[in-house]
Scaffold this active site. Structure first.
Site, mmCIF file in Angstrom:
data_model
loop_
_atom_site.group_PDB
_atom_site.id
_atom_site.type_symbol
_atom_site.label_atom_id
_atom_site.label_comp_id
_atom_site.label_asym_id
_atom_site.label_seq_id
_atom_site.Cartn_x
_atom_site.Cartn_y
_atom_site.Cartn_z
ATOM 1 N NE ARG A 28 -0.445 -2.028 -9.531
ATOM 2 C CZ ARG A 28 -0.638 -2.706 -8.395
ATOM 3 N NH1 ARG A 28 -1.546 -3.662 -8.321
ATOM 4 N NH2 ARG A 28 0.065 -2.416 -7.317
ATOM 5 C CG HIS A 42 -6.970 -3.450 -7.117
ATOM 6 N ND1 HIS A 42 -6.222 -2.534 -7.803
ATOM 7 C CD2 HIS A 42 -6.064 -4.236 -6.472
ATOM 8 C CE1 HIS A 42 -4.931 -2.745 -7.587
ATOM 9 N NE2 HIS A 42 -4.821 -3.773 -6.779
HETATM 10 C C1 GLV Z 1 -1.961 -4.591 -4.672
HETATM 11 O O1 GLV Z 1 -2.427 -4.233 -5.706
HETATM 12 C C2 GLV Z 1 -0.547 -4.729 -4.443
HETATM 13 O O2 GLV Z 1 0.238 -4.301 -5.284
HETATM 14 O O3 GLV Z 1 -0.162 -5.283 -3.386
#
Ligand code: GLV
Length: 325
Positions: free
Chosen positions: A240, A288
């Protein structure tokens, strides 16, 4: 009706999509049709908020839960639940579940392996050389075989294990920081204990982060950690954005302490156009998208959670709200 009222199997159970940034029904509506005993509404279509027993969510707004007094279960549409557990409006007693998806783990493992090769083989150099039509044999004299390049892994859950197996099968020794000790796949050494992250980083030529975001792991990719790593090591950041102190990475890249970085997650998403990461010559940015869960998998996981809830059991993929995963 109260939240505790048991539901007979086969009876339709009603829920709501809650997301601050997009319409989740566009993603999951069609796949959920395979489950006729589950009905999920957009907030504006909910016929009776008191009948809503669960929510399917991605980063819900702080007040998103307020209208639904009988929610018992909150299913994240992802593996990470920081965007749910960090929500100040999350009702205290609800069960929070996340996606457990082997396919998502396999996609993630392939992505991580690609970036390991990217850094090990200095692929950025060749892309640049091709632009210049330059036959520039960068590593012919210096390339270390995989057996001499340690790949460290921060996070050893479903996805961490898939990455570890894949990278180890390519011949890289893998060190995995894990909260608990125990068995590991061939070629993988588990390092446990409170200082496992620091110990793994200290030996990693390439460090992959896939940890959950919790109060303990926030800002953990910082100057002190980079300073412990072998000079010129690479970072592959798949956890993250809030794990990373952006300025510390830029400083470590500028000094050569960190040789290169692959970043898929960011403090602010989308990454603002003027952020220095976009233009840094030794950073590879992806938006992401290191891995995804399919609508079919998210629907399956929701159905699995609700099956357990109907049976009065704790769903297997429920998270521990105190540890955050
Ligand atoms: C994506 O970021 C997830 O947490 O699956």
């Amino acid at each position: 009706m109260t939240g505790a009222a048991p539901k007979a199997p086969g009876e339709v159970i009603e829920g709501v999509y809650l997301c601050s940034s997009f319409d989740l029904s566009d993603f999951y509506g069609a796949a959920l049709e395979a489950y006729p005993d589950i009905r999920v509404y957009r907030p504006e279509e909910v016929p009776d908020p008191a009948r809503i027993r669960f929510a399917l969510v991605w980063r819900p707004a702080p007040d998103a839960f307020d209208a639904y007094p009988n929610i018992e279960l909150v299913q994240a549409n992802a593996a990470g639940v920081d965007g749910v557990l960090g929500n100040p409006g999350l009702p205290r007693n609800v069960t929070v579940t996340r996606v457990h998806d082997e396919e998502q783990a396999a996609i993630m493992a392939g992505f991580a392996a690609w970036h390991v090769v990217w850094h090990h083989r200095q692929m950025g150099h060749y892309i640049d050389a091709q632009r210049r039509s330059a036959w520039d044999r960068q590593t012919i004299k210096t390339l270390r075989p995989p057996s001499q390049v340690t790949v460290g892994l921060l996070g050893y859950g479903l996805m961490g294990r898939a990455i570890a197996r894949t990278v180890a099968s390519m011949g890289f020794p893998v060190l995995a920081a894990s909260r608990t000790g125990g068995d590991a796949a061939k070629g993988v050494t588990r390092i446990s204990g409170d200082d496992a992250v620091q110990r793994v980083a200290a030996r990693s030529d390439i460090l992959i982060n896939i940890m959950p975001l919790t109060p303990v792991t926030r800002d953990i990719l910082n100057a002190a950690l980079f300073d412990r790593m072998p000079r010129g090591a690479a970072l592959i950041q798949l956890g993250r954005g809030k794990h990373l102190v952006d300025d510390d990475l830029l400083t470590a890249l500028d000094s050569g302490q960190i040789g290169g970085a692959s970043l898929d997650v960011f403090q602010q998403e989308p990454l603002p156009p003027d952020h220095p990461f976009w233009r840094h010559p030794r950073i590879l940015v992806t938006p992401h998208e290191a891995s995804v869960t399919s609508a079919a998998a998210v629907s399956r996981e929701l159905a699995r959670s609700l099956r357990a809830m109907r049976a009065g059991q704790r769903p297997e993929q429920a998270v521990d709200r105190t540890t955050g995963y």
